[in-house]
Structure formats: C-alpha cells, structure tokens
Enzyme design. Sequence first.
Site, short mmCIF file in Angstrom:
data_model
loop_
_atom_site.label_atom_id
_atom_site.label_comp_id
_atom_site.label_asym_id
_atom_site.label_seq_id
_atom_site.Cartn_x
_atom_site.Cartn_y
_atom_site.Cartn_z
N PHE A 125 0.84 -1.12 0.14
CA PHE A 125 0.01 -0.12 0.21
C PHE A 125 0.86 1.16 -0.03
O PHE A 125 1.77 1.54 0.93
CB PHE A 125 -0.98 0.11 1.13
N ASP B 131 9.45 2.50 1.75
CA ASP B 131 8.00 3.18 2.01
C ASP B 131 7.98 3.05 3.60
O ASP B 131 7.45 2.10 4.12
CB ASP B 131 6.79 2.84 1.34
N LYS C 65 2.45 9.92 8.38
CA LYS C 65 1.91 9.66 9.31
C LYS C 65 2.52 10.24 10.80
O LYS C 65 1.71 11.14 11.19
CB LYS C 65 1.87 7.96 9.57
C1 LIG Z 1 2.77 2.15 3.69
C2 LIG Z 1 2.02 3.54 3.60
N1 LIG Z 1 2.51 4.07 2.44
C3 LIG Z 1 1.47 5.17 2.25
C4 LIG Z 1 0.17 5.60 2.69
C5 LIG Z 1 -0.47 6.71 2.28
O1 LIG Z 1 -0.41 7.70 3.26
P1 LIG Z 1 -1.54 8.91 3.37
O2 LIG Z 1 -2.71 8.27 3.74
O3 LIG Z 1 -0.94 9.90 4.33
O4 LIG Z 1 -1.65 9.65 1.97
C6 LIG Z 1 -0.12 4.65 3.76
C7 LIG Z 1 -1.37 5.01 4.50
O5 LIG Z 1 -1.90 4.05 5.06
C8 LIG Z 1 0.88 3.23 4.39
O6 LIG Z 1 0.44 2.67 5.12
#
Ligand SMILES: Cc1ncc(COP(=O)(O)O)c(C=O)c1O
Length: 397
Positions: free
Chosen positions: A136, A221, A250
């Site tokens: 994700f 990520d 986050k």
């Molecule tokens: C690993 C990861 N990357 C990216 C995101 C996306 O982040 P945002 O919701 O702040 O755009 C998330 C959100 O859950 C995530 O868990």
Amino acid sequence: MVGWIERAEKVLFQTYARFPLVFTKGEGARLWDDQGRCFLDLVAGLAVCNVGHCHPKVVRAIQEQSSKLLHVSNFYYNAPMVELAERLVSLSFADRVFFCNSGAEANEGAIKLARKFAKDRGKDSSFEIITMNGSFHGRTMATLTATAQEKYHKGFEPMVEGFRYVPFGDLDALKEAISPRTCAVMVEPIQGEGGVRLAPPGYLKGVRELCDKEGILLILDEVQTGMGRTGTLFAHESEGVTPHVMTLAKGIAGGIPMGVVLATEDVAMSLTPGTHASTFGGNPVAAAAANAVLEILIDDNLLEQMAPVARSLKQGLERIAEKYPELVVEVRGRGLMLGMELKEPCRPVVEGCMRRGVLVNCTVEKVLRLVPPLVITLEDVEEALQAIEAAMVEAYG
Ligand SMILES: Cc1ncc(COP(=O)(O)O)c(C=O)c1O
C-alpha cells in the site's frame, strides 16, 4: 438538535465506513467521545499519534510557533523546517529531505525522483518501478498504481504506466522482474495495510544488493513503519540496510499533516529548482510539531521505554493465540505494529472491543491490527488484551 453523525452523512463524501463515534478529546493513549465515554486507543489515528494524543510538548510547540508564523512560501526559508531537516539528516542515512503533506504525496515525490534520477543518467527508457503484491503506497493515481492490490484499482483504470508487481519476500521473483526498463524498487519494510506482513529475514538486504548490482534505486516506504513504530526510529535500522530513498508521513508530526522524502546526496540532486514542489511543504507549524516528536522519541527515550510494553502486548496476543487455536491463525509484527490474523472476519471483534471501550483496527478483513500510541502502559496492555479476548469469545467462541 440533529447530531454530528446525521449531519456528516448528509454532507461528506461517503468514502469511509465510519463507526458511530464522535471524538472530542485525546490525551496519551485515551480518547473521549461527545457522550463523555473514554476509550483506550490502539488505532492511534492509524499509526499517526505515536507520541500519544495531544502530547504537551507537541501542543506547546504548535502553540508557540502558531503565535509567531503560520505559513511562508517555499520561495523563502523558515527556521523550524531547517531544524527538522537537520535532525532527520543526522538521524538517518539521508543527506537531504523534501517536505510535503502526506504519505501518498511523499511516495509521488519518490516515484518522480526515481524516474528523474534515471533520466539524468541517460537511461531514457528506465522508468518502471517494481512494487510488491499486497503493498500500500497511497491513493493518488501513481501511488494507487504502485499499490499492488487490485481491489483498490477497480473503477479507476487505466492505471499509470510504468509499474510492475512481484510477490513480497521473493528475491528470485524480483531478480527475474528487473529489466533495463526498471529504475527503482519500492517496498514497505513491513506491509501495514496488507495485513502486518513481514518479509523473511535478510530480504531487504537482498533487495538492496540486487538494486546495487543493477544500478537502480531502493525506495523504502516507511510511512507506517517509521517514527518509532517498530521499535527503532526507522524499521530498516533493525535489518542492517539503508535505502537510497525513504518516505515518511503518519507519525512524523504527532497528528499534524506532514510527509517527507529523504534521499542520499547524489539522488536528491536530481530534483532541481522547478521540478518538484508543494505549497505547504515544510510548513513551520508542522515542522515545529515534528521537531517536538523527534525530541520525545529520541531525547526523552520513548523509543527505549516502549520496548517492554511492546513485548508484553505481543506475548499477550500470543497467549490468546495459543488458548484459541481454533480462532487464531498467527500473531506477527514488530514493536508496536502488531497483527493477529483470525480465521474469521475481525469486524465483530473490533465492535466487541469498542463496546468494552477499546479501539482496534481490522485490515484485509481478517487481521486485527494494533498500532497504539508508543506511550501505552503495561496496565493499558492488560486492559486491551482482556477486551480482545472477551470480544473474540463473544463473537466466535
Ligand atoms: C505504507 C504506506 N504508504 C503510504 C500511505 C499513504 O499515506 P497517506 O494516507 O498519508 O497518503 C499509507 C497509509 O496508510 C501507508 O500505510
């Protein structure tokens, strides 16, 4: 008077299946709703409120900064942004950082950076990014495409060109997929939305070695795994690996929106003036909040203090799993990013916990995900475990 929920249902996009709770106050690991009910929060704004709700140091930093300067254009500098960049550089592999507002935006930046880095080296046809099944990375078109889960793509096709997927944890499959078209590999150290899934030991190291051999970038990520969530400031630290590029969001600013792209010097220099930007990136209030978060995690030793609590939560979950083998598949995770995979959908367990005043999350339908504030106490852990066990027995026992 019509309540907040009825009013919300009339005017908000119906993008979330929300629970009927309206929160008005937070402190540490606790939340209070508009009926005055208190909840133990093991969701933490979905792995955001790592230092707890309304940590006094974060609140003070925001108050002080907001009385001086709320915003200034990136045509200019501001002190909290510079201070934060210096801290992040000193605490990580990175030489430079780029500030934005969310995880998706940080990953967009990382994707653009990887493409530009390849172009700058004369590799005009190297633009493909390999990501992992179950990953994700966000909901913008490029990060949605990077997210290798079909259910999120449905209805939004055509997806963006230049992404390819391989099984998470499978080095041979990755090796096979890398081609002259590849410019980067993007991976979460632990898949969060994908169900708190860990790769086999040595996987990240193997990915980095492959990237080095092929002359492509490793993008980690760490939007969910970063900022102490897994017990170290960044999850990759415990794997003895560094990436070329990392993304954060986050937990970084304690609940204030912020995203960051971090990179080594040679990579970062590919984004020259005018090639990338974000109006609110490096906002002084968000940066002041993030500086306070780092102070709490590092200088106040929260990272050290969380270890026994994290251990106790995992052991407690493992005890539940042993006691109810007919209900639980396995317990997994690191630090305070824990998952308990159930044999049945976990929504009734989430609801049962909620009735007992404990908030937990469910991902990929059957994985109970626990990502509490890192300030959670041993007593909180006991309360959470009792609620989870009781809710499981009530739902499926
Ligand atoms: C690993 C990861 N990357 C990216 C995101 C996306 O982040 P945002 O919701 O702040 O755009 C998330 C959100 O859950 C995530 O868990």
